[in-house]
Motif scaffolding. Sequence first.
Motif, PDB file in Angstrom:
ATOM      1  N   UNK A 154       0.744  -1.228   0.027  1.00  0.00           N
ATOM      2  CA  UNK A 154       0.009  -0.100   0.053  1.00  0.00           C
ATOM      3  C   UNK A 154       0.927   1.379   0.078  1.00  0.00           C
ATOM      4  N   UNK A 155       2.318   1.074  -0.156  1.00  0.00           N
ATOM      5  CA  UNK A 155       2.887   2.356  -0.142  1.00  0.00           C
ATOM      6  C   UNK A 155       3.861   2.830   0.986  1.00  0.00           C
ATOM      7  N   UNK A 156       3.564   2.135   2.142  1.00  0.00           N
ATOM      8  CA  UNK A 156       4.595   2.268   3.448  1.00  0.00           C
ATOM      9  C   UNK A 156       5.791   1.741   3.320  1.00  0.00           C
ATOM     10  N   UNK A 157       6.631   2.724   3.751  1.00  0.00           N
ATOM     11  CA  UNK A 157       8.263   1.979   3.985  1.00  0.00           C
ATOM     12  C   UNK A 157       8.140   1.312   5.266  1.00  0.00           C
ATOM     13  N   UNK A 158       8.419  -0.174   5.254  1.00  0.00           N
ATOM     14  CA  UNK A 158       8.074  -0.945   6.284  1.00  0.00           C
ATOM     15  C   UNK A 158       9.378  -1.387   6.984  1.00  0.00           C
ATOM     16  N   UNK A 159       9.523  -1.437   8.171  1.00  0.00           N
ATOM     17  CA  UNK A 159      10.689  -2.062   9.177  1.00  0.00           C
ATOM     18  C   UNK A 159      10.259  -3.350   9.737  1.00  0.00           C
ATOM     19  N   UNK A 216      15.349 -11.109   7.274  1.00  0.00           N
ATOM     20  CA  UNK A 216      15.791 -10.793   5.802  1.00  0.00           C
ATOM     21  C   UNK A 216      14.821 -11.332   4.768  1.00  0.00           C
ATOM     22  N   UNK A 217      14.362 -12.633   4.990  1.00  0.00           N
ATOM     23  CA  UNK A 217      13.553 -13.103   3.943  1.00  0.00           C
ATOM     24  C   UNK A 217      12.282 -12.328   3.625  1.00  0.00           C
ATOM     25  N   UNK A 218      11.719 -12.142   4.795  1.00  0.00           N
ATOM     26  CA  UNK A 218      10.448 -11.056   4.735  1.00  0.00           C
ATOM     27  C   UNK A 218      10.749  -9.921   3.781  1.00  0.00           C
ATOM     28  N   UNK A 219      11.715  -9.145   4.486  1.00  0.00           N
ATOM     29  CA  UNK A 219      12.207  -8.041   3.724  1.00  0.00           C
ATOM     30  C   UNK A 219      12.459  -8.124   2.241  1.00  0.00           C
ATOM     31  N   UNK A 220      13.351  -9.287   1.748  1.00  0.00           N
ATOM     32  CA  UNK A 220      13.429  -9.626   0.258  1.00  0.00           C
ATOM     33  C   UNK A 220      12.244  -9.876  -0.457  1.00  0.00           C
ATOM     34  N   UNK A 221      11.237 -10.329   0.152  1.00  0.00           N
ATOM     35  CA  UNK A 221      10.036 -10.619  -0.351  1.00  0.00           C
ATOM     36  C   UNK A 221       9.278  -9.458  -0.691  1.00  0.00           C
ATOM     37  N   UNK A 222       9.430  -8.408   0.216  1.00  0.00           N
ATOM     38  CA  UNK A 222       8.731  -7.130   0.080  1.00  0.00           C
ATOM     39  C   UNK A 222       9.456  -6.423  -1.091  1.00  0.00           C
ATOM     40  N   UNK A 223      10.570  -6.464  -1.153  1.00  0.00           N
ATOM     41  CA  UNK A 223      11.443  -5.739  -2.158  1.00  0.00           C
ATOM     42  C   UNK A 223      11.070  -6.261  -3.473  1.00  0.00           C
ATOM     43  N   UNK A 224      10.979  -7.564  -3.751  1.00  0.00           N
ATOM     44  CA  UNK A 224      10.936  -8.447  -4.869  1.00  0.00           C
ATOM     45  C   UNK A 224       9.493  -7.881  -5.466  1.00  0.00           C
ATOM     46  N   UNK A 238       9.421  -1.186  -0.242  1.00  0.00           N
ATOM     47  CA  UNK A 238      10.455  -0.662   0.361  1.00  0.00           C
ATOM     48  C   UNK A 238      10.511  -1.318   1.985  1.00  0.00           C
ATOM     49  N   UNK A 239      11.499  -1.750   2.358  1.00  0.00           N
ATOM     50  CA  UNK A 239      11.894  -2.605   3.482  1.00  0.00           C
ATOM     51  C   UNK A 239      12.909  -2.494   4.095  1.00  0.00           C
ATOM     52  N   UNK A 240      13.037  -2.032   5.295  1.00  0.00           N
ATOM     53  CA  UNK A 240      14.474  -2.332   6.115  1.00  0.00           C
ATOM     54  C   UNK A 240      14.144  -3.328   7.112  1.00  0.00           C
ATOM     55  N   UNK A 241      15.276  -3.636   7.760  1.00  0.00           N
ATOM     56  CA  UNK A 241      15.360  -4.789   8.833  1.00  0.00           C
ATOM     57  C   UNK A 241      15.875  -4.087  10.123  1.00  0.00           C
ATOM     58  N   UNK A 242      15.303  -4.935  11.196  1.00  0.00           N
ATOM     59  CA  UNK A 242      16.023  -4.614  12.474  1.00  0.00           C
ATOM     60  C   UNK A 242      15.738  -5.984  13.314  1.00  0.00           C
ATOM     61  N   UNK A 243      16.761  -6.363  13.928  1.00  0.00           N
ATOM     62  CA  UNK A 243      16.696  -7.620  14.766  1.00  0.00           C
ATOM     63  C   UNK A 243      17.186  -7.302  15.947  1.00  0.00           C
ATOM     64  N   UNK A 244      16.142  -7.872  17.229  1.00  0.00           N
ATOM     65  CA  UNK A 244      16.517  -7.653  18.353  1.00  0.00           C
ATOM     66  C   UNK A 244      15.396  -7.935  19.236  1.00  0.00           C
ATOM     67  N   UNK A 245      15.340  -8.172  20.566  1.00  0.00           N
ATOM     68  CA  UNK A 245      14.563  -8.563  21.476  1.00  0.00           C
ATOM     69  C   UNK A 245      14.014  -7.559  22.352  1.00  0.00           C
ATOM     70  N   UNK A 305      16.904   1.722  15.910  1.00  0.00           N
ATOM     71  CA  UNK A 305      17.327   1.231  14.524  1.00  0.00           C
ATOM     72  C   UNK A 305      16.416   1.506  13.434  1.00  0.00           C
ATOM     73  N   UNK A 306      14.918   1.344  14.006  1.00  0.00           N
ATOM     74  CA  UNK A 306      13.982   1.420  13.143  1.00  0.00           C
ATOM     75  C   UNK A 306      13.930   2.843  12.495  1.00  0.00           C
ATOM     76  N   UNK A 307      14.092   3.617  13.392  1.00  0.00           N
ATOM     77  CA  UNK A 307      14.115   5.202  13.126  1.00  0.00           C
ATOM     78  C   UNK A 307      15.101   5.884  12.410  1.00  0.00           C
ATOM     79  N   UNK A 308      16.249   4.771  12.033  1.00  0.00           N
ATOM     80  CA  UNK A 308      17.293   5.418  11.607  1.00  0.00           C
ATOM     81  C   UNK A 308      17.388   6.018  10.280  1.00  0.00           C
TER      82      UNK A 308
END
Length: 266
Positions: free
Chosen positions: A30-35, A45-53, A57-64, A77-80
């Motif tokens: 729908x046009x949002x840039x997603x983290x 990474x797999x989900x972000x790559x599917x979005x880009x494909x 637009x997708x960035x990634x962040x890993x963390x607990x 990181x999400x707001x970087x």
Amino acid sequence: MNLDLQGKRALVTGSSAGLGAATAKLLAAEGAAVVVHGRHEDRVRAVAEAIRANGGTADTVVGDLAGDEGAAAVARAAAAHGPIDILVNNAGFYRHVSWADATPAEWSDTYNVNVVSGVRMIRHLVPGMRERGWGRVITIGGGLAIQPMNAHPQYNATLAARHNLAVSLARELRGTGVTSNVVSPGAILVEATRDYVLGLAPDRGWGATWEEVEPNAVEAFLPNDQQRFGRPEEIAAAVAYLCSGYAQYVSGATIRVDGGLVRSAF
């Protein structure tokens, strides 16, 4: 329908699989840039790559998110690459335990992960939304919040807390241009659910194919008007609506997407 999410940046917690992944993919479509967020880098990474494909637009962040420092690091990181306009608090977990096995430590751990982690992200990201005069906070709840079962009582209670805090937040955000709402799924067909049900099917006599098994399993466990499990994309669609400008007048609301599982007029 064009939800007009271009230029918006969305963090979907716990979006490396299941409901979160479906939500991240639809918001990106729908046009949002997603983290995309999760605890396992390869899955994120797999989900972000599917979005880009798919042209998104997708960035990634890993963390607990279960600790203050980890949650702060995820928020930074999400707001970087730009401020977060949409926060979907989806991350959570449960262990299928009985009342006898649900120790106080189990209750505390579940509450921290399912409730306090979401509060951490709200505290980090919502102040910026208020300053900018626009934002969306969507909390993923569940029908067990208001119609609990005897099993996994610690999980049922955390869902009720998630619903409650989302409405309290809506009152706090009155007049700011930021909204807080809940999407409440019923039983949703993710991979783990399908595997669990298929494992039970032979002994229960539910059939040999998924087409036979699904309605029988639903009738036995979670009878609803649609006689099936929900799909992750159906939850994502409700979230996407609440993120859009069409939902600016929706505040402190719960949208149930459960096939009529919760049998209430209100």
